[in-house]
Write a protein that holds these residues in place. Structure first.
Motif, PDB file in Angstrom:
ATOM      1  N   ARG A 225       0.555  -1.195   0.076  1.00 13.34           N
ATOM      2  CA  ARG A 225       0.047  -0.009   0.036  1.00 13.34           C
ATOM      3  C   ARG A 225       0.950   1.178  -0.119  1.00 13.34           C
ATOM      4  O   ARG A 225       0.731   2.256  -0.915  1.00 13.34           O
ATOM      5  CB  ARG A 225      -0.835   0.048   1.022  1.00 13.34           C
ATOM      6  N   ASP A 226       1.911   1.339   0.900  1.00 17.62           N
ATOM      7  CA  ASP A 226       2.607   2.538   0.927  1.00 17.62           C
ATOM      8  C   ASP A 226       3.397   2.958  -0.077  1.00 17.62           C
ATOM      9  O   ASP A 226       3.515   4.045  -0.647  1.00 17.62           O
ATOM     10  CB  ASP A 226       3.624   2.433   2.227  1.00 17.62           C
TER      11      ASP A 226
ATOM     12  N   TYR B 118       1.079   4.306  -2.870  1.00 19.71           N
ATOM     13  CA  TYR B 118       0.815   5.566  -2.481  1.00 19.71           C
ATOM     14  C   TYR B 118       2.044   6.348  -3.199  1.00 19.71           C
ATOM     15  O   TYR B 118       1.571   7.352  -3.802  1.00 19.71           O
ATOM     16  CB  TYR B 118       0.626   5.880  -1.166  1.00 19.71           C
ATOM     17  N   LYS B 119       3.057   6.062  -2.892  1.00 21.05           N
ATOM     18  CA  LYS B 119       4.288   6.825  -3.212  1.00 21.05           C
ATOM     19  C   LYS B 119       4.511   6.842  -4.606  1.00 21.05           C
ATOM     20  O   LYS B 119       4.588   8.024  -5.422  1.00 21.05           O
ATOM     21  CB  LYS B 119       5.529   6.697  -2.566  1.00 21.05           C
TER      22      LYS B 119
ATOM     23  N   ALA C 145       1.311   8.289  -6.713  1.00 14.46           N
ATOM     24  CA  ALA C 145       1.302   9.498  -6.796  1.00 14.46           C
ATOM     25  C   ALA C 145       2.268  10.335  -7.496  1.00 14.46           C
ATOM     26  O   ALA C 145       2.041  11.483  -8.266  1.00 14.46           O
ATOM     27  CB  ALA C 145       1.528  10.033  -5.126  1.00 14.46           C
TER      28      ALA C 145
ATOM     29  N   GLU D 132      -7.835   0.731   0.921  1.00 14.01           N
ATOM     30  CA  GLU D 132      -6.806   1.729   1.226  1.00 14.01           C
ATOM     31  C   GLU D 132      -6.792   2.879   0.194  1.00 14.01           C
ATOM     32  O   GLU D 132      -6.480   3.764   0.223  1.00 14.01           O
ATOM     33  CB  GLU D 132      -5.593   0.973   1.762  1.00 14.01           C
ATOM     34  N   MET D 133      -6.981   2.251  -1.125  1.00 13.93           N
ATOM     35  CA  MET D 133      -6.698   3.175  -2.452  1.00 13.93           C
ATOM     36  C   MET D 133      -7.974   4.179  -2.166  1.00 13.93           C
ATOM     37  O   MET D 133      -7.892   5.315  -2.569  1.00 13.93           O
ATOM     38  CB  MET D 133      -6.780   2.459  -3.621  1.00 13.93           C
TER      39      MET D 133
ATOM     40  N   TYR E 182      -7.103   7.000   0.406  1.00 13.52           N
ATOM     41  CA  TYR E 182      -6.109   7.916  -0.235  1.00 13.52           C
ATOM     42  C   TYR E 182      -6.872   8.941  -0.872  1.00 13.52           C
ATOM     43  O   TYR E 182      -6.693  10.141  -0.686  1.00 13.52           O
ATOM     44  CB  TYR E 182      -5.194   7.297  -0.858  1.00 13.52           C
ATOM     45  N   GLN E 183      -7.761   8.552  -1.713  1.00 16.30           N
ATOM     46  CA  GLN E 183      -8.881   9.580  -2.547  1.00 16.30           C
ATOM     47  C   GLN E 183      -9.720  10.363  -1.642  1.00 16.30           C
ATOM     48  O   GLN E 183      -9.814  11.438  -1.783  1.00 16.30           O
ATOM     49  CB  GLN E 183      -9.651   8.748  -3.583  1.00 16.30           C
TER      50      GLN E 183
ATOM     51  N   TYR F   2      -7.141  13.085   0.289  1.00 19.13           N
ATOM     52  CA  TYR F   2      -6.296  13.784  -0.648  1.00 19.13           C
ATOM     53  C   TYR F   2      -7.101  14.232  -1.803  1.00 19.13           C
ATOM     54  O   TYR F   2      -6.478  15.146  -2.661  1.00 19.13           O
ATOM     55  CB  TYR F   2      -5.004  13.433  -1.045  1.00 19.13           C
TER      56      TYR F   2
END
Length: 553
Positions: free
Chosen positions: A241-242, A245-246, A249, A308-309, A312-313, A316
């Motif tokens: 996941r992390d 994310y990075k 993005a 989890e995705m 994030y949305q 952010y």
């Protein structure tokens, strides 16, 4: 997945065509009723379901291939500045530089640039793989992860570079504690931004004809196997996941119009288990209580990942995952990447496409349950992250050098369209001369003049889909109704067909079968009676396309 494509000769393809038994002039059996309703069940068919990995340019140009993927194990560790991949467990964990006449010009002219160049020539959208693993080759060199000089004798070594071993000691245990810096350097979000800056400067942004899709690595849940020289432990759900994310993005920052695909799991166990689960439980048998489950609030990995995705949305106000992408290969022995020589396996190959959709089908392998892959993907998206699209960027049912494989592939493409999959790319595509290529031609270039199957799916049904499958679609360009009929049986089948709302008229017919394995044949036109009914004989082991003009339906 695997980095080597299957290679067969045209002669073996023609010989393998005999693997589907064909009847001679014997009387046809009575086939199941086929019914089509052009006004019901309508939904768009994505052109991206007809994609491939690493297709050669000639076939891609002929098919006007919609999408092509640069993926596989080696793409997890690629450095665009050096045009070098690490082949990981596929080939002795070696850094291998791509052939390049002018390496001094890199990154211009790299193998990934050449990949995109080909796609631009053929009008194909590109998928490139970006690394989440955090490592890439350190130089344009030939270093390897398990040097015999440094780490001692090993079970196997590269015959051309004998200092490069497979990382397994003579006693069968894996070498541990090796240094990832032997081959690699750390890379992260800035590397992604720099690479995409090069790509967008060279080809434009995704919105202006540049690279449209980016896979978030390749099968990261088995890094502990494929890339154990730099990632010996299974990747936890939190790590995947992390990193997503990075890196996702970073992709969106560098090219906001680009589309991302993840988590790109290797197969069936990827749905429920993280890499940490898979690595640990493969050693200890802890499948009933995997170590990473508590960290996922008890959820299967894919459900948790999509949740989890979405988080994030929500946090952010930015979507970083566009496609839910999972690989799938049938697990029954001899099917995926197999040949068409065994009648029992051939029958299983044709049956097992039901794993893509059918809730009544129990998978005939160690999976042993109802897969219903595409509906499962859609259900999970609805529950966890609405609006996400669906993708299968690797699949292969095998025997593409035979008629059995061509029938199976034609059935798969019909299923993808009917079930509303958004994107698919076949791993190990056929050569242009192999029967499997003709399955794609039936949908993308059936007359040799670029005519294609319809782009709006309509309701179509067979009284026995396992014997005679039917897929219907309306073609927006000219309003024609296209019907793809796959006779999976070893006998000719004469079936009644009814098209709701059709008038009296004539349909054009095109056919691919073992009777002419090197061409799609323009078959006899099909008269249609008032009321939209007709009866037609579909040859054993054949794919038939009927094109009904708008004036008739």
């Amino acid at each position: 997945m695997r980095s080597r494509l299957l290679k067969v000769t045209v002669m073996s393809a023609l010989l393998a065509a005999a693997a589907v038994p064909m009847t001679g002039p014997a009387q046809a059996d009575t086939g199941p009723r086929l019914t089509v309703d052009p006004a019901a069940g309508r939904h768009p068919i994505s052109p991206y379901i007809y994609g491939m990995n690493f297709t050669d340019e000639g076939l891609a140009a002929e098919l006007r291939l919609p999408v092509r993927r640069w993926g596989g194990n080696a793409t997890t560790r690629y450095h665009y500045l050096y045009d070098t991949t690490n082949r990981a467990s596929d080939w002795f964990f070696e850094n291998i530089s791509e052939e390049n006449d002018h390496p001094e010009n890199l990154p211009k002219g790299s193998s990934t640039d050449e990949f995109v160049d080909q796609d631009r020539r053929t009008g194909t959208s590109s998928i490139l793989t970006v690394p989440l693993i955090g490592w890439a080759p350190k130089a344009r060199d030939g270093s390897c992860g398990f040097s015999v000089t440094k780490y001692g004798p090993q079970q196997r070594t590269d015959e051309w570079r004998p200092d490069c071993g497979n990382g397994v000691k003579p006693d069968g245990t894996n070498i541990t504690g090796n240094d990832p810096h032997d081959t690699s350097v750390e890379v992260g979000p800035q590397y992604i931004k720099d690479w995409l800056r090069h790509l967008t400067r060279t080809y434009g942004t995704a919105a202006r004809g540049g690279v449209k899709f980016y896979n978030l690595d390749n099968e990261p849940d088995i890094w502990h196997s494929t890339h154990r020289d730099v990632h010996p432990l299974g990747a936890s759900a939190a790590e995947l996941r992390d990193q997503a994310y990075k890196i996702a993005a970073a992709v969106k920052t560098a090219d906001p119009g680009a589309q991302t695909l993840g988590p790109v799991g290797w197969g069936w166990t990827s749905w429920d288990y993280s890499g940490l689960d898979q690595e640990t439980c493969s050693r200890t048998g802890c499948w009933g209580d995997p170590p990473d489950r508590a960290a996922r609030d008890g959820l299967p990995f894919t459900a948790w990942y999509l949740r989890e995705m979405k988080k994030y949305q929500d946090t952010y106000r930015k979507r970083i995952l566009d496609y839910f992408d999972m690989h799938f290969y049938p697990q029954a022995p001899g099917v995926a990447f197999g040949n068409g020589n065994d009648p029992a396996t051939n029958a299983l190959r044709l049956r097992s496409t039901r794993a893509l959709w059918d809730p009544a089908y129990t998978d005939e392998s160690w999976i042993g349950t109802q897969v219903r892959l595409i509906p499962r993907m859609k259900d999970l998206i609805t529950a966890q992250y609405p609006g996400t699209k669906t993708a299968i960027t690797e699949y292969n049912w095998g025997a593409l050098d035979s008629m059995n494989g061509a029938l199976t592939q034609a059935d798969i493409l019909g299923i993808f369209g009917r079930e509303g999959l958004d994107l698919a790319t076949l791993w190990s595509p056929p050569s242009a001369a192999q029967p499997g290529a003709y399955a794609f031609r039936m949908y993308l270039n059936y007359d040799g003049a670029g005519s294609r199957f319809g782009d709006v799916s309509v309701s179509s049904a067979s009284a026995d889909q396992g014997a005679l499958a039917v897929y219907g679609a309306r073609r927006t360009r000219d309003g024609a109704l296209t019907l793809m009929v796959v006779n999976k049986s070893a006998t000719d089948l004469t079936s009644p067909v009814s098209i709701a709302g059709a008038r009296r008229g004539t349909a054009a017919a095109y056919q691919y079968s073992a009777a002419s394995p090197s061409a799609i044949v323009r078959a006899a036109d099909q008269p249609i009676a008032t009321g939209g009914t007709f009866t037609r004989t579909f040859p054993a082991g054949s794919v038939t396309l009927l094109v009904v003009p708008r004036s008739v339906v």
